[in-house]
Design a protein around this motif. Structure first.
Motif, PDB file in Angstrom:
ATOM      1  N   GLY A   1      48.117  35.063 110.208  1.00  0.00           N
ATOM      2  CA  GLY A   1      46.861  34.343 110.135  1.00  0.00           C
ATOM      3  C   GLY A   1      46.933  32.843 109.984  1.00  0.00           C
ATOM      4  N   GLY A   2      48.133  32.265 110.019  1.00  0.00           N
ATOM      5  CA  GLY A   2      48.197  30.826 109.805  1.00  0.00           C
ATOM      6  C   GLY A   2      49.011  30.040 110.810  1.00  0.00           C
ATOM      7  N   PHE A   3      49.767  30.752 111.649  1.00  0.00           N
ATOM      8  CA  PHE A   3      50.657  30.070 112.582  1.00  0.00           C
ATOM      9  C   PHE A   3      50.488  30.618 113.997  1.00  0.00           C
ATOM     10  CE2 PHE A   3      52.590  29.533 108.478  1.00  0.00           C
ATOM     11  CZ  PHE A   3      53.147  28.254 108.512  1.00  0.00           C
ATOM     12  N   ALA A   4      50.486  29.698 114.956  1.00  0.00           N
ATOM     13  CA  ALA A   4      50.501  30.076 116.371  1.00  0.00           C
ATOM     14  C   ALA A   4      51.964  30.253 116.789  1.00  0.00           C
ATOM     15  CB  ALA A   4      49.818  29.001 117.210  1.00  0.00           C
ATOM     16  N   SER A   5      52.163  30.656 118.017  1.00  0.00           N
ATOM     17  CA  SER A   5      53.497  30.844 118.572  1.00  0.00           C
ATOM     18  C   SER A   5      54.374  29.620 118.291  1.00  0.00           C
ATOM     19  CB  SER A   5      53.372  31.085 120.072  1.00  0.00           C
ATOM     20  OG  SER A   5      54.637  31.335 120.624  1.00  0.00           O
TER      21      SER A   5
ATOM     22  N   THR B   1      58.245  46.061 110.717  1.00  0.00           N
ATOM     23  CA  THR B   1      59.376  45.953 109.800  1.00  0.00           C
ATOM     24  C   THR B   1      60.708  46.277 110.476  1.00  0.00           C
ATOM     25  OG1 THR B   1      59.281  48.240 109.009  1.00  0.00           O
ATOM     26  CG2 THR B   1      57.883  46.622 107.882  1.00  0.00           C
ATOM     27  N   LEU B   2      60.648  46.746 111.712  1.00  0.00           N
ATOM     28  CA  LEU B   2      61.872  47.089 112.430  1.00  0.00           C
ATOM     29  C   LEU B   2      62.459  45.907 113.193  1.00  0.00           C
ATOM     30  CD1 LEU B   2      60.759  50.578 113.827  1.00  0.00           C
ATOM     31  CD2 LEU B   2      61.984  50.071 111.690  1.00  0.00           C
ATOM     32  N   VAL B   3      61.701  44.818 113.327  1.00  0.00           N
ATOM     33  CA  VAL B   3      62.200  43.659 114.071  1.00  0.00           C
ATOM     34  C   VAL B   3      63.144  42.837 113.187  1.00  0.00           C
ATOM     35  CG1 VAL B   3      60.121  43.538 115.515  1.00  0.00           C
ATOM     36  CG2 VAL B   3      60.284  42.109 113.483  1.00  0.00           C
ATOM     37  N   ASP B   4      64.107  42.191 113.834  1.00  0.00           N
ATOM     38  CA  ASP B   4      65.019  41.302 113.112  1.00  0.00           C
ATOM     39  C   ASP B   4      64.260  40.065 112.659  1.00  0.00           C
ATOM     40  OD1 ASP B   4      67.260  42.909 113.409  1.00  0.00           O
ATOM     41  OD2 ASP B   4      67.855  41.963 115.294  1.00  0.00           O
ATOM     42  N   THR B   5      64.566  39.609 111.451  1.00  0.00           N
ATOM     43  CA  THR B   5      63.946  38.396 110.923  1.00  0.00           C
ATOM     44  C   THR B   5      65.033  37.393 110.560  1.00  0.00           C
ATOM     45  OG1 THR B   5      63.919  39.258 108.659  1.00  0.00           O
ATOM     46  CG2 THR B   5      61.946  39.643 109.998  1.00  0.00           C
ATOM     47  N   GLY B   6      64.620  36.164 110.406  1.00  0.00           N
ATOM     48  CA  GLY B   6      65.556  35.114 110.025  1.00  0.00           C
ATOM     49  C   GLY B   6      64.813  33.905 109.512  1.00  0.00           C
ATOM     50  N   ARG B   7      65.531  32.797 109.428  1.00  0.00           N
ATOM     51  CA  ARG B   7      64.954  31.553 108.922  1.00  0.00           C
ATOM     52  C   ARG B   7      64.547  30.679 110.107  1.00  0.00           C
ATOM     53  NH1 ARG B   7      64.380  29.095 104.312  1.00  0.00           N
ATOM     54  NH2 ARG B   7      64.580  26.845 104.084  1.00  0.00           N
ATOM     55  N   MET B   8      63.364  30.059 109.983  1.00  0.00           N
ATOM     56  CA  MET B   8      62.907  29.101 110.986  1.00  0.00           C
ATOM     57  C   MET B   8      62.322  27.910 110.229  1.00  0.00           C
ATOM     58  SD  MET B   8      60.228  29.540 114.144  1.00  0.00           S
ATOM     59  CE  MET B   8      61.333  29.996 115.461  1.00  0.00           C
ATOM     60  N   GLY B   9      62.991  26.791 110.289  1.00  0.00           N
ATOM     61  CA  GLY B   9      62.553  25.626 109.522  1.00  0.00           C
ATOM     62  C   GLY B   9      62.609  25.927 108.042  1.00  0.00           C
ATOM     63  N   PHE B  10      61.468  25.774 107.367  1.00  0.00           N
ATOM     64  CA  PHE B  10      61.392  26.030 105.931  1.00  0.00           C
ATOM     65  C   PHE B  10      61.014  27.482 105.616  1.00  0.00           C
ATOM     66  CE2 PHE B  10      60.290  21.459 106.306  1.00  0.00           C
ATOM     67  CZ  PHE B  10      61.353  20.939 105.557  1.00  0.00           C
ATOM     68  N   HIS B  11      60.875  28.306 106.630  1.00  0.00           N
ATOM     69  CA  HIS B  11      60.333  29.652 106.447  1.00  0.00           C
ATOM     70  C   HIS B  11      61.403  30.734 106.581  1.00  0.00           C
ATOM     71  CE1 HIS B  11      56.269  27.974 106.606  1.00  0.00           C
ATOM     72  NE2 HIS B  11      56.740  27.196 107.567  1.00  0.00           N
TER      73      HIS B  11
ATOM     74  N   ASP C   1      62.231  35.083 106.564  1.00  0.00           N
ATOM     75  CA  ASP C   1      61.659  36.380 106.956  1.00  0.00           C
ATOM     76  C   ASP C   1      60.750  36.271 108.178  1.00  0.00           C
ATOM     77  OD1 ASP C   1      62.836  37.686 104.588  1.00  0.00           O
ATOM     78  OD2 ASP C   1      61.344  36.512 103.491  1.00  0.00           O
ATOM     79  N   VAL C   2      61.065  35.352 109.076  1.00  0.00           N
ATOM     80  CA  VAL C   2      60.294  35.149 110.306  1.00  0.00           C
ATOM     81  C   VAL C   2      60.835  36.085 111.388  1.00  0.00           C
ATOM     82  CG1 VAL C   2      59.623  33.492 112.090  1.00  0.00           C
ATOM     83  CG2 VAL C   2      59.916  32.719 109.716  1.00  0.00           C
ATOM     84  N   PRO C   3      59.972  36.917 111.986  1.00  0.00           N
ATOM     85  CA  PRO C   3      60.444  37.780 113.070  1.00  0.00           C
ATOM     86  C   PRO C   3      61.052  36.952 114.207  1.00  0.00           C
ATOM     87  CG  PRO C   3      58.303  38.505 112.314  1.00  0.00           C
ATOM     88  CD  PRO C   3      58.574  37.175 111.647  1.00  0.00           C
ATOM     89  N   LYS C   4      62.253  37.357 114.641  1.00  0.00           N
ATOM     90  CA  LYS C   4      62.935  36.639 115.722  1.00  0.00           C
ATOM     91  C   LYS C   4      62.225  36.861 117.050  1.00  0.00           C
ATOM     92  CE  LYS C   4      67.380  36.384 113.452  1.00  0.00           C
ATOM     93  NZ  LYS C   4      68.798  36.767 113.466  1.00  0.00           N
ATOM     94  N   GLU C   5      61.599  38.015 117.191  1.00  0.00           N
ATOM     95  CA  GLU C   5      60.752  38.294 118.352  1.00  0.00           C
ATOM     96  C   GLU C   5      59.311  38.257 117.852  1.00  0.00           C
ATOM     97  OE1 GLU C   5      59.825  42.075 121.225  1.00  0.00           O
ATOM     98  OE2 GLU C   5      61.921  41.724 120.675  1.00  0.00           O
ATOM     99  N   GLU C   6      58.534  37.311 118.368  1.00  0.00           N
ATOM    100  CA  GLU C   6      57.181  37.101 117.844  1.00  0.00           C
ATOM    101  C   GLU C   6      56.295  38.331 117.977  1.00  0.00           C
ATOM    102  OE1 GLU C   6      56.535  32.314 118.202  1.00  0.00           O
ATOM    103  OE2 GLU C   6      55.662  33.560 119.771  1.00  0.00           O
ATOM    104  N   ILE C   7      55.544  38.593 116.911  1.00  0.00           N
ATOM    105  CA  ILE C   7      54.524  39.635 116.893  1.00  0.00           C
ATOM    106  C   ILE C   7      53.194  38.887 116.923  1.00  0.00           C
ATOM    107  CG2 ILE C   7      53.544  41.581 115.642  1.00  0.00           C
ATOM    108  CD1 ILE C   7      56.348  41.699 114.159  1.00  0.00           C
ATOM    109  N   ILE C   8      52.526  38.935 118.066  1.00  0.00           N
ATOM    110  CA  ILE C   8      51.356  38.095 118.314  1.00  0.00           C
ATOM    111  C   ILE C   8      50.069  38.905 118.243  1.00  0.00           C
ATOM    112  CG2 ILE C   8      50.250  36.548 119.993  1.00  0.00           C
ATOM    113  CD1 ILE C   8      53.111  36.195 121.232  1.00  0.00           C
TER     114      ILE C   8
END
Length: 163
Positions: A53-57, A137-147, A149-156
């Protein structure tokens, strides 16, 4: 009823206007305005919650309206499948971001009207599509900038339908 058409499937949400009138109305207004269209679930923690709810692609932060009063003292519990408002350390800082509880997260519930006790306001629940939320919860997550647990494959959230 609000439906999020996501890249993983549809999620139907029922808002609780009786117990969280300000929060439900705020969320519905964002949905009706199309604010959530094109946003991503930007934080997913297996066994805990999926936040959006707070970030676009590309983790492009969207401007939201003013913050709302925290209604976490409404008696509702952060149980699996419920929606709650995300916020900063300030208990009354929620605006557009929300999360879906993936487990019973009682430690997020209201305890007292102070900074440590306010908790996170539950304002709705998933009535159909919890299997889609679990898929997140099955997608891989990682760090992006300061964030984290970011999904590496976007869930839009491709489209929001308010019925």
């Amino acid at each position: 009823m609000i439906t999020f058409k996501t890249t993983l499937g549809d999620i139907q949400i029922e808002l609780d206007f009786d117990n969280a009138p300000v929060t439900a109305k705020n969320f519905q207004q964002y949905a009706e305005d199309g604010f959530y269209n094109g946003t991503i679930f930007h934080r997913v923690i297996k066994g805990f919650m999926a936040q959006g709810g707070g970030f676009a692609s590309g983790m492009d932060e969207k401007d939201s309206r003013e913050s709302i009063q925290n209604e976490a003292n409404n008696g509702l519990s952060n149980a699996r499948g419920t929606l709650a408002m995300a916020r900063t350390q300030d208990p009354h800082s929620a605006s557009a971001q929300f999360f879906i509880n993936l487990a019973d997260n009682d430690f997020l519930n209201f305890k007292s009207e102070d900074v440590q006790g306010w908790g996170y306001c539950v304002f709705g629940k998933v009535v159909e599509g919890m299997d889609i939320v679990d898929k997140m919860t099955l997608v891989d997550t990682g760090r992006m900038g300061f964030h984290d647990d970011v999904p590496k494959e976007e869930i839009i959230i491709e489209e929001t339908i308010v019925a």
